[in-house]
Each structure stands twice: as structure tokens, then as C-alpha cells.
Scaffold this active site. Structure first.
Site, mmCIF file in Angstrom:
data_model
loop_
_atom_site.group_PDB
_atom_site.id
_atom_site.type_symbol
_atom_site.label_atom_id
_atom_site.label_comp_id
_atom_site.label_asym_id
_atom_site.label_seq_id
_atom_site.Cartn_x
_atom_site.Cartn_y
_atom_site.Cartn_z
ATOM 1 N N LYS A 53 -17.602 32.387 26.577
ATOM 2 C CA LYS A 53 -17.275 33.404 27.618
ATOM 3 C C LYS A 53 -17.533 32.532 28.917
ATOM 4 O O LYS A 53 -16.711 32.414 29.954
ATOM 5 C CB LYS A 53 -18.085 34.698 27.589
ATOM 6 C CG LYS A 53 -17.971 35.585 28.868
ATOM 7 C CD LYS A 53 -18.987 36.614 29.119
ATOM 8 C CE LYS A 53 -18.690 37.075 30.609
ATOM 9 N NZ LYS A 53 -19.660 38.062 30.824
ATOM 10 N N LYS A 104 -23.659 29.220 38.348
ATOM 11 C CA LYS A 104 -24.032 29.662 36.928
ATOM 12 C C LYS A 104 -22.989 28.946 35.866
ATOM 13 O O LYS A 104 -23.350 28.508 34.713
ATOM 14 C CB LYS A 104 -23.745 31.414 36.757
ATOM 15 C CG LYS A 104 -23.701 31.863 35.203
ATOM 16 C CD LYS A 104 -24.786 31.921 34.814
ATOM 17 C CE LYS A 104 -24.886 32.413 33.241
ATOM 18 N NZ LYS A 104 -26.065 32.516 32.652
HETATM 19 P P1 NAD Z 1 -24.578 44.095 26.856
HETATM 20 O O1 NAD Z 1 -23.317 44.265 25.805
HETATM 21 O O2 NAD Z 1 -25.607 43.975 25.515
HETATM 22 O O3 NAD Z 1 -24.833 45.211 27.888
HETATM 23 C C1 NAD Z 1 -23.605 45.589 28.738
HETATM 24 C C2 NAD Z 1 -23.717 46.974 28.446
HETATM 25 O O4 NAD Z 1 -22.903 47.439 29.619
HETATM 26 C C3 NAD Z 1 -23.503 48.056 27.259
HETATM 27 O O5 NAD Z 1 -24.801 48.706 27.058
HETATM 28 C C4 NAD Z 1 -22.467 48.500 27.583
HETATM 29 O O6 NAD Z 1 -22.361 49.867 27.032
HETATM 30 C C5 NAD Z 1 -22.597 48.841 29.238
HETATM 31 N N1 NAD Z 1 -21.300 49.390 29.726
HETATM 32 C C6 NAD Z 1 -20.036 48.650 29.748
HETATM 33 N N2 NAD Z 1 -19.151 49.382 30.528
HETATM 34 C C7 NAD Z 1 -19.872 50.331 31.269
HETATM 35 C C8 NAD Z 1 -19.499 51.290 32.179
HETATM 36 N N3 NAD Z 1 -18.205 51.296 32.605
HETATM 37 N N4 NAD Z 1 -20.563 51.750 32.870
HETATM 38 C C9 NAD Z 1 -21.827 51.825 32.380
HETATM 39 N N5 NAD Z 1 -22.065 50.896 31.426
HETATM 40 C C10 NAD Z 1 -21.300 50.129 30.941
HETATM 41 O O7 NAD Z 1 -24.356 42.619 27.313
HETATM 42 P P2 NAD Z 1 -25.800 41.888 27.830
HETATM 43 O O8 NAD Z 1 -25.872 40.753 26.755
HETATM 44 O O9 NAD Z 1 -26.717 42.669 28.385
HETATM 45 O O10 NAD Z 1 -24.866 41.050 28.973
HETATM 46 C C11 NAD Z 1 -24.677 41.510 30.252
HETATM 47 C C12 NAD Z 1 -24.290 40.541 31.129
HETATM 48 O O11 NAD Z 1 -25.174 39.405 31.055
HETATM 49 C C13 NAD Z 1 -22.861 39.783 30.681
HETATM 50 O O12 NAD Z 1 -22.213 39.517 31.648
HETATM 51 C C14 NAD Z 1 -23.482 38.317 30.157
HETATM 52 O O13 NAD Z 1 -22.658 37.553 30.062
HETATM 53 C C15 NAD Z 1 -24.562 38.396 30.873
HETATM 54 N N6 NAD Z 1 -25.739 37.444 30.347
HETATM 55 C C16 NAD Z 1 -26.041 37.500 29.022
HETATM 56 C C17 NAD Z 1 -27.158 36.889 28.537
HETATM 57 C C18 NAD Z 1 -27.819 37.015 27.176
HETATM 58 O O14 NAD Z 1 -28.304 36.164 26.601
HETATM 59 N N7 NAD Z 1 -27.285 38.340 26.507
HETATM 60 C C19 NAD Z 1 -27.760 35.912 29.337
HETATM 61 C C20 NAD Z 1 -27.265 35.580 30.686
HETATM 62 C C21 NAD Z 1 -26.302 36.437 31.204
#
Ligand code: NAD
Length: 298
Positions: A244, A169
Site C-alpha cells: 500500500k 512517510k
Molecule cells: P485497521 O483496518 O485495523 O483499522 C481501520 C479501522 O477503520 C477499522 O476498524 C474500520 O472498521 C474503521 N473504519 C473504516 N471506515 C470507517 C468509517 N467510515 N468510519 C469509522 N470507522 C471506519 O487498520 P490499521 O492497521 O489500524 O491502519 C490504519 C491506518 O494506519 C492505515 O492508513 C494504515 O496504512 C496506517 N498504518 C498502519 C500500521 C500498522 O502496522 N497496522 C502502521 C503505520 C500506519
């Protein structure tokens, strides 16, 4: 085969991924710290979990989609002891390779199984179940998780042992970050030489400079009507997420003792850019910084 899945982290990515698993006929127990996203997932067939440990206790598979390695390690520390022996933990978050390896070790020590399985494809891919999964861990674990990954995406590549999914990744996103800066610099250089965006695009899109940053996510408006540049750089893939991922790549560069000049420089440029625009701009908006700084130097 229907499975019981604890899904932890129901944000932009996790919410629709959990919904797709429920749609595929699995029992999905969803957990998040934010009640509103649990309710939204509930409307898509995801059962709200009473607590994260209660969900993990009854799960065959635990899938996490959390912001950072700190969150993933915290989840594993809190729940591994309550999981049944042999439960499969699949972490889909994008985190440090080193954190992913620690998470694998923690899982192994607790008598459960683990995979790292970060994704590409963004929120659109999460909603449409067209994500690509890059998977690190054992063959058997990969085979076990595969039907679930296929319910959330259309491609899953087994990249190697623990951490190999995260490694793939960050290598991919390092190419993307560097190539977006290179394409942006080429457009700004072309502007200074009196070249129209369309002319440069028409040449490069069928020449050796062709790449995704140009032909799909073109950083200037016009040549690719669907690219974020045509909607004032609304994401897409937010600048903060690119910063990030490049930061994770830079960590791995330091830890691995390799010399990667462009990747490290791209991490610096995206960190500065993301500090200004956060998640409000697509990462292709960096072209405006290149143009502005060129103007300042001229
Ligand atoms: P986001 O912030 O929308 O979602 C993360 C969720 O995790 C939030 O709802 C938060 O409340 C929850 N959370 C945090 N700590 C927690 C805990 N201890 N217990 C339960 N829930 C908890 O983020 P996202 O955009 O969904 O991204 C998630 C992951 O995917 C990240 O690592 C990001 O880098 C990766 N990612 C994101 C994308 C994108 O386009 N958004 C694409 C590829 C990868």
C-alpha cells in the site's frame, strides 16, 4: 489540559492510540463501523460515540485512523459542517499526499483547522505509545496537537505544510521497501556464492551496507533473533501494508513527474508479493520470492 477528542477508526492502530489518550486524562469519544472494536476500546476508557457527527459536534480535536484516503475524505465530507469553528482535525492514516492536501482544503473551507500526521512504529508502537508522528500543516496547529501526539508517541516531527507528513512517510517507506529487496537479494546472492547468512550479516551490519532492513528486520532466520524471519515471517509489518505505502509513493512519483526507478520497481514487486500473501506475512518474507525466482531461473 484535558480535551474532548472524537477518535474515528478504532482498528489495530486507532484502538490502542485512543486508549492512550483516555489514559492520559482526555475525554475520548470513539467511533468505528465495527461494534466489536468500539466495545474493546470502551474497556480501555474510550466512550462509545452515538454517531460520528454527534462526536465531532462536541469535540475540540478530531483524530482519524482510517484505511485509505477515500475513507478520510468521506469522513471530512460527512462531518466538517457539524464541527465547531476552529476544531482541529488530525488525520493519522497513511494516505495519498494529494488526498491529504484535498482534506486540508476541505477543512479550511469549512472553517476548521487540519493536520496530516501519519505514524511509524506499527501496532507495537501504538500500544506502547512510542509512535513517531510525521506532521504536515501550520505551526500553530502543530503546537496545539503536540501534547496529544506525545500521549500516543515519543516523537513528533513538523515536516512542513499540508501533505508534508504524508510525503515524509512515503519517502521513508520507499527507502525501506527498496532496502528490504536489496538486502534480500544480497542474501540470496550470498547463498549462491556459498556465504553463510551469519558471515554476511557480521560483515554488512558493521559495513556500509548496514540498514534497518538488515540489522533489525533481518529477512533470514538466525542473525537477529527478534526478526519475523525467526517466526515463519509472521508480521511485524505486513506485506500488504508495504505494498500500500509503495503504491502511494508510486502515485506521488507519477503526479510529481519524477523518475524513481527503484521505488517504482519495488512497488511492482511488493504488489505482486502482497497479492499472494496479503497481511499473513511480514514484508521481509519477500526474500523467499527472490530465492524461489532465482531457483526457477537457474
Ligand atoms: P485497521 O483496518 O485495523 O483499522 C481501520 C479501522 O477503520 C477499522 O476498524 C474500520 O472498521 C474503521 N473504519 C473504516 N471506515 C470507517 C468509517 N467510515 N468510519 C469509522 N470507522 C471506519 O487498520 P490499521 O492497521 O489500524 O491502519 C490504519 C491506518 O494506519 C492505515 O492508513 C494504515 O496504512 C496506517 N498504518 C498502519 C500500521 C500498522 O502496522 N497496522 C502502521 C503505520 C500506519
Amino acid at each position: 489540559m484535558s480535551r474532548t477528542i472524537a477518535f474515528v477508526g478504532l482498528g489495530h492502530m486507532g484502538g490502542p492510540m485512543a486508549a492512550n489518550l483516555a489514559r492520559a486524562g482526555h475525554r475520548v469519544l470513539g467511533y468505528d463501523l465495527v461494534p466489536a472494536v468500539v466495545e474493546a476500546a470502551g474497556r480501555a476508557g474510550v466512550e462509545p460515540a452515538v454517531s460520528v457527527t454527534e462526536a465531532v459536534k462536541v469535540a475540540d480535536v478530531v483524530i482519524s485512523m482510517l484505511p485509505t484516503g477515500r475513507h478520510v475524505r468521506g469522513l471530512y465530507e460527512e462531518t466538517l459542517a457539524t464541527a465547531r469553528p476552529g476544531t482541529l482535525f488530525v488525520d493519522c492514516s497513511t494516505i495519498d499526499v494529494a488526498d491529504a492536501r484535498v482534506a486540508h482544503q476541505q477543512a479550511l473551507a469549512a472553517g476548521v483547522r487540519a493536520l496530516d500526521a501519519p505514524v511509524s512504529g506499527g501496532v507495537v508502537g501504538a500500544e506502547a505509545a512510542t509512535l513517531t508522528f510525521m506532521v504536515g500543516g501550520g505551526e500553530d496547529e502543530f503546537a496545539d496537537a503536540r501534547p496529544l501526539l506525545e500521549a500516543m508517541g515519543d516523537k513528533a516531527v513538523h515536516c512542513g505544510g499540508p501533505g508534508a507528513g504524508q510525503a515524509a512517510k512515503i519517502c521513508n517507506n520507499m527507502i525501506l521497501g527498496v532496502s528490504m529487496i536489496a538486502v534480500s537479494e544480497a542474501f540470496v546472492l550470498g547463498e549462491s556464492l556459498g556465504l553463510s547468512h551469519q558471515a554476511l550479516y557480521d560483515v554488512v551490519s558493521t559495513a556500509s551496507g548496514q540498514c534497518w532492513a538488515l540489522s533489525v528486520n533481518c529477512p533470514v532466520p538466525g542473525p537477529v533473533p527478534t526478526s519475523p524471519a525467526n517466526r515463519d515471517y509472521r508480521p511485524g509489518f505486513a506485506a500488504s501494508l508495504m505494498a500500500k505505502d509503495l503504491g502511494l509513493a508510486a502515485n506521488a512519483v507519477r503526479e510529481g513527474g519524477v523518475r524513481v526507478d527503484l521505488g517504482v520497481r519495488a512497488a511492482e514487486l511488493y504488489a505482486a508479493y502482497a497479492e499472494r500473501v496479503g497481511d499473513s506475512e511480514d514484508f521481509s518474507g519477500i526474500v523467499r520470492t527472490v530465492r524461489k525466482q532465482s531457483g526457477e531461473r537457474a
